[in-house]
Design a protein around this motif. Sequence first.
Motif, mmCIF file in Angstrom:
data_model
loop_
_atom_site.group_PDB
_atom_site.id
_atom_site.type_symbol
_atom_site.label_atom_id
_atom_site.label_comp_id
_atom_site.label_asym_id
_atom_site.label_seq_id
_atom_site.Cartn_x
_atom_site.Cartn_y
_atom_site.Cartn_z
ATOM 1 N N LYS A 1 0.842 -1.217 0.000
ATOM 2 C CA LYS A 1 0.000 0.000 0.000
ATOM 3 C C LYS A 1 0.870 1.258 0.000
ATOM 4 O O LYS A 1 0.678 2.157 -0.830
ATOM 5 N N SER A 2 1.827 1.304 0.920
ATOM 6 C CA SER A 2 2.687 2.493 0.983
ATOM 7 C C SER A 2 3.533 2.599 -0.283
ATOM 8 O O SER A 2 3.765 3.698 -0.786
ATOM 9 N N PHE A 3 3.976 1.454 -0.787
ATOM 10 C CA PHE A 3 4.826 1.458 -1.987
ATOM 11 C C PHE A 3 4.129 2.178 -3.140
ATOM 12 O O PHE A 3 4.693 3.086 -3.754
ATOM 13 N N ILE B 1 -1.997 10.286 3.079
ATOM 14 C CA ILE B 1 -1.949 9.925 4.500
ATOM 15 C C ILE B 1 -1.677 8.428 4.534
ATOM 16 O O ILE B 1 -2.494 7.618 4.085
ATOM 17 N N ASP B 2 -0.490 8.086 5.032
ATOM 18 C CA ASP B 2 -0.094 6.683 5.075
ATOM 19 C C ASP B 2 -0.550 6.083 6.411
ATOM 20 O O ASP B 2 -0.407 6.729 7.458
ATOM 21 N N ASP B 3 -1.095 4.874 6.338
ATOM 22 C CA ASP B 3 -1.436 4.134 7.555
ATOM 23 C C ASP B 3 -2.480 4.809 8.434
ATOM 24 O O ASP B 3 -2.296 4.905 9.660
ATOM 25 N N LEU B 4 -3.556 5.266 7.850
ATOM 26 C CA LEU B 4 -4.641 5.847 8.654
ATOM 27 C C LEU B 4 -5.164 4.763 9.608
ATOM 28 O O LEU B 4 -5.365 3.616 9.196
ATOM 29 N N ARG C 1 4.837 -8.917 1.836
ATOM 30 C CA ARG C 1 6.080 -8.970 1.080
ATOM 31 C C ARG C 1 7.288 -8.858 2.012
ATOM 32 O O ARG C 1 8.399 -9.178 1.609
ATOM 33 N N ARG C 2 7.024 -8.391 3.223
ATOM 34 C CA ARG C 2 8.163 -8.179 4.130
ATOM 35 C C ARG C 2 8.830 -9.501 4.490
ATOM 36 O O ARG C 2 10.043 -9.561 4.639
ATOM 37 N N ALA C 3 8.021 -10.603 4.615
ATOM 38 C CA ALA C 3 8.594 -11.902 4.965
ATOM 39 C C ALA C 3 9.569 -12.321 3.869
ATOM 40 O O ALA C 3 10.686 -12.767 4.152
HETATM 41 MG MG MG Z 1 2.481 0.939 4.872
#
Ligand code: MG
Length: 283
Positions: A139-141, A190-193, A261-263
């Motif tokens: 999402k942030s990407f 707004i990231d991570d509302l 994707r972090r894993a």
């Molecule tokens: Mg994020």
Amino acid sequence: MQGLIDRLANMDNSAPDDYEKDGIRMCGKCHTPKQKLQEFSMPCDGHYSRLVPVLCRCGKEKAHKEDLRVEREQFRCQMQEHHDKYHITDRAYKGFTFDKDDRRNEKLSDVCLRYVEQWDEMKADNMGILFHGSVGTGKSFYACSIVNALLDRCVPAVVTNFPRLLNILQNARERQEYIDHLNTYQLLVIDDLGVERDSSYAAEQVFSVIDARARAELPLIVTTNLTNEELKNPSTMQYARIYDRVLELCPIPIKMVGESRRAGNASIRKAKAQELLMKGGLP
Ligand SMILES: [Mg+2]
Ligand SMILES: Nc1ncnc2c1ncn2[C@@H]1O[C@H](COP(=O)(O)OP(=O)(O)O)[C@@H](O)[C@H]1O
């Protein structure tokens, strides 16, 4: 006046590979004229004509590129000044750009690229995107990639999040100045509302930022781990008003699915560390 015209006519824009055709200097690279016959009409000297220098096609292209470079540099300095003064964004967000997109989800990548291409329309209609879904899905990407692509086009855009904004707003004497400053950006992400602390004070600040955006009719992109149900049925009236505005400002909902994707990133980094430090296995 005559002196000025003479000086203009004598300005030297020649290059070694230029050549002459019908008495006019031609560019040796793009083969277009570097001079033209200009008519002058003076009260005392009457009509006369002189050959004056003009930009050939490649000269015009070079001048245009230089104008763009100067415009970009000025824009970059202006953005930097704002960041230094207001601290509303995080350096980490700079790293998410479309050129790093692995296009695992081509459709989604194309939608985000098209949002940038259609920016003028998106802005005119005040269209934002709501990226929602579980953690690590990108999402942030994508939201940051959109902002960074717009910044490349000299569109003022910024990514921030409420934990950061709340810290700033809590300490800022000029709270309203900060909120007004956010609306100088054509696009706000707004990231991570939903990760901000759960208090009535926090909700009040979140509301004033989102409401100011709605009243200014400027696009907003939001990323959140909240589900559609959580957005539509919040636990408090304050959040009901906030999410109601968000859903109105972000009419393009994109549900992000899949494993974090972090894993995957962590195992690639672990393998690299093993390779570098342990030559094939952790002790
Ligand atoms: Mg994020
Ligand atoms: N399309 C993509 N191409 C390459 N890497 C990606 C992509 N989407 C996400 N990532 C990587 O996956 C990780 C998690 O993505 P992130 O956007 O932070 O997830 P979320 O915001 O949904 O929690 C980050 O390290 C990011 O760089």
